[in-house]
Motif scaffolding. Structure first.
Motif, PDB file in Angstrom:
ATOM      1  N   GLY A  63       0.819  -1.204   0.000  1.00  0.00           N
ATOM      2  CA  GLY A  63       0.000   0.000   0.000  1.00  0.00           C
ATOM      3  C   GLY A  63       0.854   1.255   0.000  1.00  0.00           C
ATOM      4  N   SER A  64       0.251   2.365   0.419  1.00  0.00           N
ATOM      5  CA  SER A  64       0.939   3.655   0.400  1.00  0.00           C
ATOM      6  C   SER A  64       0.420   4.531   1.530  1.00  0.00           C
ATOM      7  CB  SER A  64       0.713   4.354  -0.947  1.00  0.00           C
ATOM      8  OG  SER A  64       1.328   5.629  -0.958  1.00  0.00           O
ATOM      9  N   PHE A  65       1.339   5.239   2.188  1.00  0.00           N
ATOM     10  CA  PHE A  65       0.941   6.180   3.232  1.00  0.00           C
ATOM     11  C   PHE A  65       0.400   7.463   2.604  1.00  0.00           C
ATOM     12  CE2 PHE A  65       3.970   3.372   5.236  1.00  0.00           C
ATOM     13  CZ  PHE A  65       3.417   3.150   6.487  1.00  0.00           C
ATOM     14  N   THR A  66      -0.476   8.144   3.346  1.00  0.00           N
ATOM     15  CA  THR A  66      -1.167   9.314   2.802  1.00  0.00           C
ATOM     16  C   THR A  66      -0.967  10.562   3.661  1.00  0.00           C
ATOM     17  OG1 THR A  66      -3.195   8.683   3.977  1.00  0.00           O
ATOM     18  CG2 THR A  66      -2.924   7.871   1.713  1.00  0.00           C
ATOM     19  N   ASP A  67       0.132  10.611   4.426  1.00  0.00           N
ATOM     20  CA  ASP A  67       0.325  11.720   5.369  1.00  0.00           C
ATOM     21  C   ASP A  67       1.312  12.764   4.857  1.00  0.00           C
ATOM     22  OD1 ASP A  67       2.521  10.095   5.470  1.00  0.00           O
ATOM     23  OD2 ASP A  67       2.619   9.969   7.658  1.00  0.00           O
ATOM     24  N   ASN A  68       1.390  12.937   3.519  1.00  0.00           N
ATOM     25  CA  ASN A  68       2.345  13.894   2.950  1.00  0.00           C
ATOM     26  C   ASN A  68       2.152  15.305   3.486  1.00  0.00           C
ATOM     27  OD1 ASN A  68       3.374  11.814   1.418  1.00  0.00           O
ATOM     28  ND2 ASN A  68       2.268  12.389  -0.445  1.00  0.00           N
ATOM     29  N   GLY A  69       0.917  15.799   3.419  1.00  0.00           N
ATOM     30  CA  GLY A  69       0.647  17.164   3.844  1.00  0.00           C
ATOM     31  C   GLY A  69       0.892  17.364   5.323  1.00  0.00           C
ATOM     32  N   TRP A  70       0.506  16.387   6.127  1.00  0.00           N
ATOM     33  CA  TRP A  70       0.694  16.500   7.575  1.00  0.00           C
ATOM     34  C   TRP A  70       2.180  16.559   7.921  1.00  0.00           C
ATOM     35  CZ3 TRP A  70       3.156  13.570  11.261  1.00  0.00           C
ATOM     36  CH2 TRP A  70       2.883  13.897  12.587  1.00  0.00           C
ATOM     37  N   GLN A  71       2.984  15.709   7.293  1.00  0.00           N
ATOM     38  CA  GLN A  71       4.421  15.717   7.584  1.00  0.00           C
ATOM     39  C   GLN A  71       5.054  17.051   7.219  1.00  0.00           C
ATOM     40  OE1 GLN A  71       7.124  12.493   7.303  1.00  0.00           O
ATOM     41  NE2 GLN A  71       5.595  11.125   6.431  1.00  0.00           N
ATOM     42  N   LYS A  72       4.681  17.588   6.078  1.00  0.00           N
ATOM     43  CA  LYS A  72       5.251  18.863   5.640  1.00  0.00           C
ATOM     44  C   LYS A  72       4.900  19.979   6.607  1.00  0.00           C
ATOM     45  CE  LYS A  72       5.192  22.190   1.844  1.00  0.00           C
ATOM     46  NZ  LYS A  72       4.620  22.519   0.502  1.00  0.00           N
ATOM     47  N   ASP A  73       3.661  20.012   7.087  1.00  0.00           N
ATOM     48  CA  ASP A  73       3.243  21.062   8.007  1.00  0.00           C
ATOM     49  C   ASP A  73       3.829  20.874   9.405  1.00  0.00           C
ATOM     50  OD1 ASP A  73       1.762  22.135   5.959  1.00  0.00           O
ATOM     51  OD2 ASP A  73      -0.112  21.186   6.586  1.00  0.00           O
ATOM     52  N   PHE A  74       4.002  19.630   9.816  1.00  0.00           N
ATOM     53  CA  PHE A  74       4.400  19.349  11.189  1.00  0.00           C
ATOM     54  C   PHE A  74       5.891  19.568  11.428  1.00  0.00           C
ATOM     55  CE2 PHE A  74       5.753  16.454  14.570  1.00  0.00           C
ATOM     56  CZ  PHE A  74       4.879  16.823  15.579  1.00  0.00           C
ATOM     57  N   VAL A  75       6.732  19.236  10.442  1.00  0.00           N
ATOM     58  CA  VAL A  75       8.177  19.284  10.647  1.00  0.00           C
ATOM     59  C   VAL A  75       8.666  20.737  10.741  1.00  0.00           C
ATOM     60  CG1 VAL A  75       8.883  19.340   8.211  1.00  0.00           C
ATOM     61  CG2 VAL A  75      10.324  18.201   9.911  1.00  0.00           C
ATOM     62  N   GLN A  76       9.679  20.953  11.536  1.00  0.00           N
ATOM     63  CA  GLN A  76      10.252  22.283  11.721  1.00  0.00           C
ATOM     64  C   GLN A  76      11.273  22.586  10.616  1.00  0.00           C
ATOM     65  OE1 GLN A  76       9.344  24.523  14.199  1.00  0.00           O
ATOM     66  NE2 GLN A  76       7.719  22.993  14.518  1.00  0.00           N
ATOM     67  N   PRO A  77      11.481  23.877  10.276  1.00  0.00           N
ATOM     68  CA  PRO A  77      12.515  24.233   9.290  1.00  0.00           C
ATOM     69  C   PRO A  77      13.880  23.681   9.707  1.00  0.00           C
ATOM     70  CG  PRO A  77      11.121  26.124   9.758  1.00  0.00           C
ATOM     71  CD  PRO A  77      10.726  25.065  10.736  1.00  0.00           C
ATOM     72  N   GLY A  78      14.611  23.196   8.714  1.00  0.00           N
ATOM     73  CA  GLY A  78      15.909  22.592   8.976  1.00  0.00           C
ATOM     74  C   GLY A  78      15.845  21.101   9.240  1.00  0.00           C
ATOM     75  N   GLN A  79      14.624  20.524   9.257  1.00  0.00           N
ATOM     76  CA  GLN A  79      14.457  19.103   9.518  1.00  0.00           C
ATOM     77  C   GLN A  79      13.960  18.387   8.258  1.00  0.00           C
ATOM     78  OE1 GLN A  79      15.389  17.726  12.485  1.00  0.00           O
ATOM     79  NE2 GLN A  79      16.069  19.812  12.974  1.00  0.00           N
ATOM     80  N   TYR A  80      14.075  17.056   8.271  1.00  0.00           N
ATOM     81  CA  TYR A  80      13.719  16.248   7.119  1.00  0.00           C
ATOM     82  C   TYR A  80      12.350  15.600   7.294  1.00  0.00           C
ATOM     83  CZ  TYR A  80      18.684  16.625   5.946  1.00  0.00           C
ATOM     84  OH  TYR A  80      19.934  17.099   5.646  1.00  0.00           O
ATOM     85  N   PHE A  81      11.687  15.319   6.172  1.00  0.00           N
ATOM     86  CA  PHE A  81      10.457  14.548   6.182  1.00  0.00           C
ATOM     87  C   PHE A  81      10.374  13.767   4.871  1.00  0.00           C
ATOM     88  CE2 PHE A  81       9.353  18.428   4.016  1.00  0.00           C
ATOM     89  CZ  PHE A  81       8.410  18.066   3.055  1.00  0.00           C
ATOM     90  N   THR A  82       9.443  12.816   4.800  1.00  0.00           N
ATOM     91  CA  THR A  82       9.313  11.973   3.614  1.00  0.00           C
ATOM     92  C   THR A  82       7.931  12.117   2.999  1.00  0.00           C
ATOM     93  OG1 THR A  82       8.666  10.114   5.024  1.00  0.00           O
ATOM     94  CG2 THR A  82      10.990  10.258   4.391  1.00  0.00           C
ATOM     95  N   LYS A  83       7.855  11.858   1.711  1.00  0.00           N
ATOM     96  CA  LYS A  83       6.600  11.906   0.972  1.00  0.00           C
ATOM     97  C   LYS A  83       6.474  10.651   0.116  1.00  0.00           C
ATOM     98  CE  LYS A  83       5.279  15.643  -1.092  1.00  0.00           C
ATOM     99  NZ  LYS A  83       5.245  16.857  -1.970  1.00  0.00           N
ATOM    100  N   ASP A  84       5.216  10.264  -0.127  1.00  0.00           N
ATOM    101  CA  ASP A  84       4.901   9.153  -1.030  1.00  0.00           C
ATOM    102  C   ASP A  84       5.600   7.856  -0.620  1.00  0.00           C
ATOM    103  OD1 ASP A  84       3.394  10.955  -2.584  1.00  0.00           O
ATOM    104  OD2 ASP A  84       5.199  11.560  -3.681  1.00  0.00           O
TER     105      ASP A  84
END
Length: 326
Positions: free
Chosen positions: A172-193
């Motif tokens: 399957g596939s995770f669907t939390d792209n938007g949440w991760q982008k909004d939640f993470v602080q500047p200078g930190q990493y997050f993943t999409k798709d």
């Protein structure tokens, strides 16, 4: 020291209307949940085991409405389908699809497509407990996936009921792209798709009709793989820093864990590609009349670490005892 008083009240209401014919059923349901109070967070027992419908905010609420359909056919065929829509206040999303799925079954075998609440698999445990499962639990919204499974123990032919198995395999596939982008602080990493894979196999030894003792054991594994890694910049924009493999080889390595190549992070090159988790599951059932006594052990591992008790900690895991009354 300044003291704070936490007052939380919870309200959960659910109603459903069903219509049935000889071989089919159609159900409409509505569910309302709300918490109100003062403090920093809502209590765990208001938010846990609710498939992501709860909120850690002390004041929150949601309204969910859905429809489900089931129909039986000849020769053991059946279909199930469902759709749940929800909207909330102080939730992770304002409006979202909670469930949307179609299940196609033949006797004990099921092909499930979509997002669906799935609990207590493969080791059957009391889902009302806050301890939950160690690998996959009930605290997040359902993951959209394609899943083949045998939900209940199926007797192996020729064993006269003394050996049975159940299991599943899913992608399957995770669907939390938007949440991760909004939640993470500047200078930190997050993943999409990011992609998802899980599998399990449970065996049961024993025939309670002949001997009131059963032993269950098996394996559950879940993996996050693929996707893209981003860096969130100070101005709020994002920059892609790594494109992780999503080819057929990546799907194969999720099924049979292997070390990653040069196009994966260094940690995955020395361990296994993706974020691979799992648990060994053991249970012993004893029946006395209409009573059932069940002891279980769920042993957690990550990558190769503790997969085969490398550090000698055989007691490492979640140990439980359940008693089912008549």
């Amino acid at each position: 020291m300044k003291k704070h008083l936490l007052i939380i009240c919870g309200l959960f209401l659910c109603t459903s209307i069903s219509g049935q014919s000889e071989n089919s059923s159609l159900t409409y349901h509505v569910e309302l949940g709300a918490t109100a109070g003062e403090g920093t967070y809502a209590p765990l027992w208001f938010t846990g085991n609710r498939y992501g419908l709860g909120s850690t905010n002390p004041n929150s609420g949601y309204l969910l409405a859905g429809i489900s359909y089931e129909k039986q056919f000849k020769r053991g065929w059946r279909i199930e389908a469902g759709l749940d829509m929800a909207g909330g206040i102080h939730q992770a999303q304002d409006v979202f699809i909670h469930q949307i799925y179609s299940d196609f079954s033949w006797k004990m075998l099921t092909l499930s497509i979509g997002s669906k609440e799935r609990s207590g698999f493969p080791l059957t445990k009391n889902t009302a407990l806050s301890s939950g499962m160690m690998v996959e639990g009930l605290n997040t919204q359902p993951i959209p996936q394609i899943r083949g499974e045998i939900k209940e123990f199926l007797n192996v032919p020729g064993t006269k009921g003394w050996l049975a198995f159940k299991g599943h395999i899913a992608y399957g596939s995770f669907t939390d792209n938007g949440w991760q982008k909004d939640f993470v602080q500047p200078g930190q990493y997050f993943t999409k798709d990011v992609l998802y894979h899980s599998k399990s196999l449970m065996l049961r030894l024993g025939n309670k009709e002949k001997l009131p003792l059963e032993f269950e054991f098996g394996l559950l594994m879940a993996t996050q793989f693929g996707g893209d890694r981003y860096l969130k910049l100070e101005d709020g924009s994002t920059e892609k820093v790594l494109d992780m493999p999503e080819n057929l080889k990546a799907y194969w390595k999720a099924l049979f864990p292997q070390a990653g190549g040069d196009d994966t992070p260094y940690g995955e090159q020395t361990n296994v590609e993706g974020n691979m988790l799992g648990s060994w599951n053991f249970a012993l059932n004893y029946y006395v009349g209409q009573w059932k006594f069940r002891a279980y052990l769920e042993h957690y591992f990550e990558d190769h670490s503790q997969m085969f008790w490398e550090y000698g900690r055989w007691k490492d895991g979640q140990i439980g005892l359940e008693i089912t009354f008549p």
